[in-house]
Structure formats: C-alpha cells, structure tokens
Design a protein around this motif. Structure first.
Motif, short mmCIF file in Angstrom:
data_model
loop_
_atom_site.label_atom_id
_atom_site.label_comp_id
_atom_site.label_asym_id
_atom_site.label_seq_id
_atom_site.Cartn_x
_atom_site.Cartn_y
_atom_site.Cartn_z
N SER A 1 -5.54 4.60 13.21
CA SER A 1 -6.47 4.21 14.27
C SER A 1 -7.88 4.20 13.70
O SER A 1 -8.32 5.17 13.08
CB SER A 1 -6.38 5.18 15.45
OG SER A 1 -6.78 6.46 15.07
N ARG A 2 -8.52 3.11 13.85
CA ARG A 2 -9.88 2.90 13.35
C ARG A 2 -10.00 3.14 11.84
O ARG A 2 -10.80 3.97 11.40
CB ARG A 2 -10.87 3.79 14.09
CG ARG A 2 -10.79 3.63 15.57
CD ARG A 2 -11.90 4.37 16.26
NE ARG A 2 -12.29 3.54 17.36
CZ ARG A 2 -13.44 2.89 17.46
NH1 ARG A 2 -14.34 3.00 16.56
NH2 ARG A 2 -13.71 2.14 18.48
N PRO A 3 -9.22 2.43 11.05
CA PRO A 3 -9.31 2.63 9.61
C PRO A 3 -10.67 2.19 9.09
O PRO A 3 -11.25 1.21 9.55
CB PRO A 3 -8.20 1.75 9.05
CG PRO A 3 -8.00 0.71 10.09
CD PRO A 3 -8.32 1.36 11.41
N GLN A 4 -11.16 2.92 8.11
CA GLN A 4 -12.43 2.55 7.52
C GLN A 4 -12.22 1.37 6.59
O GLN A 4 -11.11 1.07 6.18
CB GLN A 4 -13.01 3.74 6.77
CG GLN A 4 -13.35 4.88 7.69
CD GLN A 4 -14.14 5.95 6.98
OE1 GLN A 4 -14.52 5.79 5.83
NE2 GLN A 4 -14.40 7.05 7.67
N ARG A 5 -13.33 0.72 6.28
CA ARG A 5 -13.29 -0.48 5.44
C ARG A 5 -12.60 -0.20 4.11
O ARG A 5 -11.75 -0.96 3.66
CB ARG A 5 -14.71 -1.00 5.23
CG ARG A 5 -14.76 -2.32 4.53
CD ARG A 5 -16.20 -2.86 4.61
NE ARG A 5 -16.47 -3.63 3.44
CZ ARG A 5 -17.33 -3.32 2.49
NH1 ARG A 5 -18.05 -2.24 2.60
NH2 ARG A 5 -17.49 -4.08 1.46
N TRP A 6 -12.93 0.90 3.45
CA TRP A 6 -12.34 1.19 2.14
C TRP A 6 -10.84 1.46 2.26
O TRP A 6 -10.07 1.16 1.36
CB TRP A 6 -13.05 2.34 1.44
CG TRP A 6 -12.92 3.68 2.13
CD1 TRP A 6 -13.75 4.20 3.07
CD2 TRP A 6 -11.88 4.63 1.93
NE1 TRP A 6 -13.29 5.43 3.48
CE2 TRP A 6 -12.14 5.71 2.79
CE3 TRP A 6 -10.76 4.67 1.12
CZ2 TRP A 6 -11.31 6.83 2.85
CZ3 TRP A 6 -9.94 5.79 1.18
CH2 TRP A 6 -10.23 6.85 2.04
N THR A 7 -10.40 2.04 3.41
CA THR A 7 -8.97 2.26 3.64
C THR A 7 -8.25 0.93 3.79
O THR A 7 -7.16 0.73 3.24
CB THR A 7 -8.75 3.13 4.91
OG1 THR A 7 -9.50 4.33 4.78
CG2 THR A 7 -7.29 3.45 5.11
N GLN A 8 -8.87 0.02 4.54
CA GLN A 8 -8.28 -1.30 4.71
C GLN A 8 -8.21 -2.04 3.37
O GLN A 8 -7.20 -2.65 3.05
CB GLN A 8 -9.09 -2.12 5.71
CG GLN A 8 -8.98 -1.64 7.13
CD GLN A 8 -9.84 -2.45 8.08
OE1 GLN A 8 -10.85 -3.02 7.70
NE2 GLN A 8 -9.43 -2.49 9.33
N LEU A 9 -9.28 -1.97 2.60
CA LEU A 9 -9.29 -2.64 1.30
C LEU A 9 -8.24 -2.04 0.37
O LEU A 9 -7.54 -2.78 -0.34
CB LEU A 9 -10.67 -2.56 0.66
CG LEU A 9 -11.73 -3.46 1.29
CD1 LEU A 9 -13.12 -3.13 0.71
CD2 LEU A 9 -11.39 -4.92 1.07
N SER A 10 -8.10 -0.75 0.39
CA SER A 10 -7.10 -0.09 -0.45
C SER A 10 -5.69 -0.54 -0.05
O SER A 10 -4.86 -0.84 -0.92
CB SER A 10 -7.23 1.43 -0.31
OG SER A 10 -6.23 2.07 -1.02
N ALA A 11 -5.42 -0.60 1.24
CA ALA A 11 -4.11 -1.04 1.71
C ALA A 11 -3.87 -2.51 1.36
O ALA A 11 -2.77 -2.88 0.92
CB ALA A 11 -4.00 -0.83 3.22
N LEU A 12 -4.89 -3.34 1.55
CA LEU A 12 -4.76 -4.75 1.20
C LEU A 12 -4.49 -4.93 -0.29
O LEU A 12 -3.62 -5.72 -0.69
CB LEU A 12 -6.02 -5.52 1.59
CG LEU A 12 -6.17 -5.85 3.07
CD1 LEU A 12 -7.61 -6.21 3.40
CD2 LEU A 12 -5.23 -6.99 3.45
N ARG A 13 -5.20 -4.20 -1.10
CA ARG A 13 -5.02 -4.32 -2.56
C ARG A 13 -3.66 -3.80 -2.99
O ARG A 13 -3.04 -4.36 -3.90
CB ARG A 13 -6.16 -3.62 -3.27
CG ARG A 13 -7.45 -4.40 -3.09
CD ARG A 13 -8.65 -3.71 -3.67
NE ARG A 13 -9.84 -4.53 -3.42
CZ ARG A 13 -11.05 -4.05 -3.22
NH1 ARG A 13 -11.27 -2.74 -3.29
NH2 ARG A 13 -12.07 -4.87 -2.99
N ALA A 14 -3.17 -2.75 -2.34
CA ALA A 14 -1.83 -2.25 -2.65
C ALA A 14 -0.78 -3.30 -2.28
O ALA A 14 0.16 -3.55 -3.05
CB ALA A 14 -1.57 -0.95 -1.91
N GLY A 15 -0.95 -3.92 -1.12
CA GLY A 15 -0.02 -4.98 -0.71
C GLY A 15 -0.07 -6.17 -1.65
O GLY A 15 0.98 -6.72 -2.03
N LYS A 16 -1.27 -6.56 -2.02
CA LYS A 16 -1.40 -7.68 -2.97
C LYS A 16 -0.80 -7.33 -4.32
O LYS A 16 -0.18 -8.17 -4.97
CB LYS A 16 -2.88 -8.05 -3.13
CG LYS A 16 -3.42 -8.88 -1.99
CD LYS A 16 -4.90 -9.19 -2.16
CE LYS A 16 -5.26 -9.56 -3.56
NZ LYS A 16 -6.69 -9.66 -3.80
#
Length: 162
Positions: A128-143
C-alpha cells in the motif's frame, strides 16, 4: 493443418516451435510495457491509468507485475518446456538442435527458479502506497526476469532455425 511435418512448418503439432515463438513475442510485449511504465515512474509521473502498456492497462500494472513471476513459471513449464522437448525430438530437427535439449531444458528451468526467487521483490510493487524507489526496484526486477527469459528463448529459436 498440413501433413507435412517439416521443421519450417510452424503449423504442425509435432514440431511446435510456434509455441516458443508465441511465448517470446508475448513476453517481449510485456517487457516493452514495463520499460514504458518505468520511464513514467522514474520521471515521477503518474502512470496513465487508461493507457495500454504491453497488453496491460496503466491502472493494473502493479498487480500484473506482482503476478509476473508466477505467470512466467506457469508459461515456461506448461508451454515452453513441452514445446522445446517436442522440437528437439522431432525427426526433422537438425542434429545441433536435438543435442541442445538438455542444456535448453536446464536454461528454462533456471529461469523458472529465478522467477520463484524474485516473487517477494516483484510483489513489493503492491504494497500500500509504495514509494517510488520500491516501484522502480520491482519494475527492474520484473524486467530482469523477462530479459533472462527472452535471451533464453532467443537462443532456442536461433538454434531451431539455423
């Protein structure tokens, strides 16, 4: 469907290279969508909810990203592995391709293991309410997961078509 089981005939069920190609194309589309989403997040912009990114709407990218490792595991185990094994055992497959079955299977299984290990990191996009760096980390892990899968599928397709 034709009766010709030649390796170049992608419609034959005995040589299902088309399943590997379909998986490759589908995951490439998701990878490109994640790249676009990442650019929005990096810029501090809200991901447009009604825009389409690699087959998903902007409003659904977080849950779809969280599902990515499991979807990869299912796709690789139920479509890619059986197709790879069938292709390698096909009588019209070149010797080079037939002899790569073991290494190809090992590579695909390694990608499945990587996906299983990345579940928690990728699911951080759903907090809930992930911070920008958390989102980027998750996106980069998925990529990163998708990049590995795409390289493996590229290798398999290259050998199959050589």
């Amino acid at each position: 469907m034709t009766n010709d089981n030649h390796i170049g005939n992608v419609e034959t069920t005995n040589f299902p290279i088309h399943r590997i190609q379909e998986a490759h194309d589908s995951w490439r589309q998701v990878y490109e969508g994640l790249q676009l989403i990442e650019s929005h997040v990096e810029a501090g912009e809200r991901v447009p909810p009604d825009s389409t990114f690699g087959g998903m709407l902007g409003c659904e990218w977080q849950p779809r990203l969280a599902e990515l490792p499991e979807r990869l595991i299912v796709n690789l185990s139920t479509r890619v592995l059986p197709a790879l094994q069938a292709c390698c055992r096909h009588p019209d497959a070149k010797l080079e391709f037939r002899t790569t079955e073991h290494s190809g299977v090992l590579q695909v299984k390694a990608r499945m293991t990587e996906a299983a290990q990345a579940r928690s990191q990728v699911s951080n996009a759903l907090t809930s309410r992930p911070q920008r760096w958390t989102q980027l980390s998750a996106l980069r892990a998925g990529k990163g997961l998708l990049a590995g899968v795409l390289m493996t599928l590229d290798d398999i397709l290259t050998i199959a078509r050589s």
